[in-house]
Design a protein around this motif. Sequence first.
Motif: not given
Lengths: 248, 307, 330
Positions: C39-47, C266-270, C282-283, C285-289
Motif C-alpha cells: 500500500x505504501x508503494x502504491x501511494x508512493x507512486x501516486x505521490x 504525503x508529498x509535503x511530509x516527504x 507515503x510511508x 503518513x500510512x504508517x502513522x495512520x
Amino acid sequence: MTDAILEAIGLTKCFGAVTASDGLNLAVKRGVIHALIGPNGAGKSTAVAQLSGEMAPDAGRIRFEGRDVTDWPTHRRARAGLQRSYQITSVFPAFTALDNVALAIQAQRPHSFRFWTDARLDDSLRAPARAVLERVGLGERAAVKVTDLAHGEQRQLEIAMVLATGPTMLLLDEPMAGMGQAESRRMMEILKPLKGEVSILLIEHDMDVVFALADVVTVLVKGRAVATGAPDDIRADVAVRRAYLGDY
Amino acid sequence: MTAQLFLEQTLNGLQQGVMLFLLAAGLTLVFGIMHLINLAHGTLYMVGAYVAATVTKLSGSFTVGVLAALAAAGLVGAAIEMTALRKLYRRDHLDQVLATFGVILFFNELVKIVWGPQALFLSPPAALSGTVEIIPGVPYPAYRLFIIGVGLAVGLGLRYLIVNTRTGMLIRAGATHRDMVGALGVDIDRLFTVVFAIGAMLAGLAGAMAGPMLAVEVGMGEQILILTFVVIIIGGIGSVRGALAGALLVGLVDTYGRAFLPLAMRAALDPAAADSIGASISNVAIYLLMAAVLIWRPRGLFQAYGG
Amino acid sequence: MVTGGRKRIINMAGLALLLVLPLLAEAADSPFFVSVATRVLIYALAALSLDLILGYGGMVSFGHAAFVGLGAYVVAILAHHQTDGSFIPFLPGAWNGSTQALIQWPLAMVVGGLFALVIGALSLRTSGVYFIMITLAFAQMLYHFMVSLPTYGGQDGLSLWPRSELPLVDLNDDVSFYYVALVLLLLALVAVRRLIASPFGMVLRGAKQNEARLVSLGVPATRYKLTAFVIAGAIAGLAGALLANHTEFVGPGMMHWTRSGEILIMVILGGVGTLYGAIVGAATLLLLEEGLAGLTEHWMIFLGPFLVFVVLFARRGIYGWLAGREAGDD
C-alpha cells in the motif's frame, strides 16, 4: 516609415480612470538605440508591456518587422526576435547562471518536448550559453546559483539571457536600475557594441546614460509621445523641460 | 412540467443559493482581504449546525439556538485564526491548504467525540413549521421562505456594511489594492479579525439554519465547502456581488437539474436509463456550469481581485 | 560533495530495505506487513506523480485522487464486464473487457491521462488559488458522478476478484504483488528523474520559478505544464490500477477529496520537489495512520494538529531533513 522595425500606432490602455497609454505613436528604426524617457507614471513600463504582448492594449496596433503583431501572444513575439528585460530583475532564481542562459537558448528551439536526454549535458545548449556569459563578463560565475549572485550580476545575467536568444530587437526596462556607478558603466559597455546589430528600445532615468547611448529619444508624458528627436534636440526641447518641471 | 412545479423548484433553488451565499460571502472576503484560502470555513458551518441543534433542543428555543451557533462559530473561528491561520497569511497557498486541512480533520474528530457518530435531526421552530400559500393553491414550507428572507436581509446588510461604512471602505480597498490599505496606516490585524469574524458568523448562521433541513453530521461542512468553492470560482474571488450571483446560479442550476433533467431525459431514453443517467448528470451539473464559466471567463463573472 | 554523498547513502539504504522487506516480514512472522508495505508503494507512486507537477511545475493540484480512482475503476470495470460477459457501454464495437493486467493497466494510464488533459486544460486557464479550488471541484465532480452511477455499483462500488492476470507472475500472491509494485515504482522514479533533468524538465522547472519570464523568452509555458499534468495523471492512473488490485475493491471513496488531501500531505511530509521524499512521505503518513489507529479510534484528532505543526515548522519535509541541502533537484 518603412525602415522602422517596431511601430506603435495609437496605443491606448486605461486602468479605470487612469490612462496609461493615450494614443501612443512610436517608431523605432532598425539598428538604433531608441531611448524612452519621461516622468514617473508617464506610462513607460505599460508601453513596453504592450509592445512585448504581456498586456493587451484597449486600442491601437503594433507592427514588428512589417507584420501586425497586435494579436500575437508574448511567446510568439519573443520567438520572432522581440525580447525584453524587466525593471525588477526577472530570472530563474533556483537555477545557476549557466542554466538560466541555456534555458533562454532552449526557448528558441522549435519545441522542448524532449523528455529523456539530460539538458545539462547538452553541449549545443551549454557551449553557446557559456559564450554569452563570457561576453557579459559572467564567465567565471557560470556555476553559481542566481540567489548567490550580486544584484548587478543578476542584471547582467538577464541581459545575457535575452542576448542568448539572438534577438533582433530588445525592449530594456531600466537595465541600470539599482546599480552602482561601476556596475552601470559595465552595463553600458555591454550595450554599446550592440548598436547596429540589434535594435533597442531603452527606458532609462539617468540622462547621462541616455545621452551617451541613444541615437533617438522619445519623451513620454501622460501616455503620449510629446517629442521625438536626436538627443541634442531633445535636450533643448521646451516640451521636455515642461514634462520634467511639471508645468503643463 | 407545470408552472406550479417550476415555481416550487425556483424557490428551492433560491433557498439553496441563499445558504451558499452565506458561506461564499465570508470565504470570498477572507480571500480577498487576507489572501488566505481557508478550507476550515466549512468546519464553522458544521459547528454552527451542531451547536444550534443541541442548544435548541436544550432550551426549546430556535432563536436561542441560532444565537448560540453564532457565538460558537465566532469563538471557534477566533481560536482557529489565532492558533493556526495568523501564521499563514504570508505563506503560500499550499501551506494554507494543508494547515486548514489539518484543522478540518481535528474538528471533525472532535465533533465525533463530543456528539457521537450519529446524525442529529432538528425540526423547524413551531412558528415556521407550516406552509404558506405563495399563490393560491400552491403551499410552500414557511421555513424555506424564512431562509430566503434571512439570506436577502444578510445580503442587504452586507451591502450596507461594504458600501456605507469605513470598515466596508477598507474591505473594498483591501480586496482590490491590498498594499494600499497597509500604506494608509490602517490596523491590518484588526481588519483581518473583523473580516474573519464576519465570515465565521455567517458560516455559523448558515449551519444553524441548515439544521432543520438536513441531517446534522460530520462531513456536512466539507460537502458544502466544495460547493462554495464552485460558487466563488463562478462569481470571481473577492467579490461579494459575484458570490451572490454565483450562489443563486449554482442553487438554481442544481435544483433545476435534479428536478427536470431526468424528466427531460425520459423524452429520449427509456425511463430507467433516463433516471439513472439523468441523476448522474444532474449531480454534476454545477461542475459543468463551472467548466463553462472557466472557458468563457477564467477569472469569474465578477472579478474583484486582481492578481 | 559531502551532502550529496549523504543523499546517496540514504537512497541506497532505502532501496535495500525495500528489496528485502518481504523477507524481513516473513522472518518476523508478520506477513500482514507485506500488504501494508505494498500500500505504501502504491501511494508512493501516486505521490511521486503529484510531486512531478507540484514540486517541479508549481501546480498545486487538490484533485489528484480522481486520477487514482479513475485508474482503479478502469481495472474494475474491465474485469466486471469480462466476468459477466456484458459489453462495455458507449464504446464503438462490442468489447466485454479484460482481466489481463497488460491491457488493463496501460488503459488505466490512458484514461488517467485523458481526464488529466481535459481537467488540466480547463484548470490551467487560471493559476494560484483558483487552480487549487478548480482541481478540487473537478475531482469532486467525478466522485459525485461515480456515486450516482448505479451501473458500476454507485456508492457501494465494485469488488475485484481475482486480481489482474500477469504472465509468469501470480498477483494473488502478496509477495509477488509487492515486487511488481516495487518494480513499477522504481521504473516511474527513474523515468521522472530523467524527465525533470531533460529539456522538458528544465522548461517545467522554469515555469515554476518564473512563468512570466519563461513566456517572454519565447516558451508557451502552458503547453508544457499541461503535458506534465497529463503525465502525472497517467502515473496516478497506474497507481489506481495497482490500488484496485491491492484492496480488491473499487469505490467512489477512492476519489473523495480527503484522499487527494492525503496524497498532497504525503508529498509535503516527504519534502516538495524531492521525488524520493514522496516514498518517505507515503510511508510516514500510512504508517502513522496504522499506528495511531491501533492506539485510538479517534486518531485523526492527533493527525490534524500534526499536519498544522508540519506546515508551520517543518517546511522541508522529512527527506529534506535527512538528505540536507542536496535533497532537491533544482
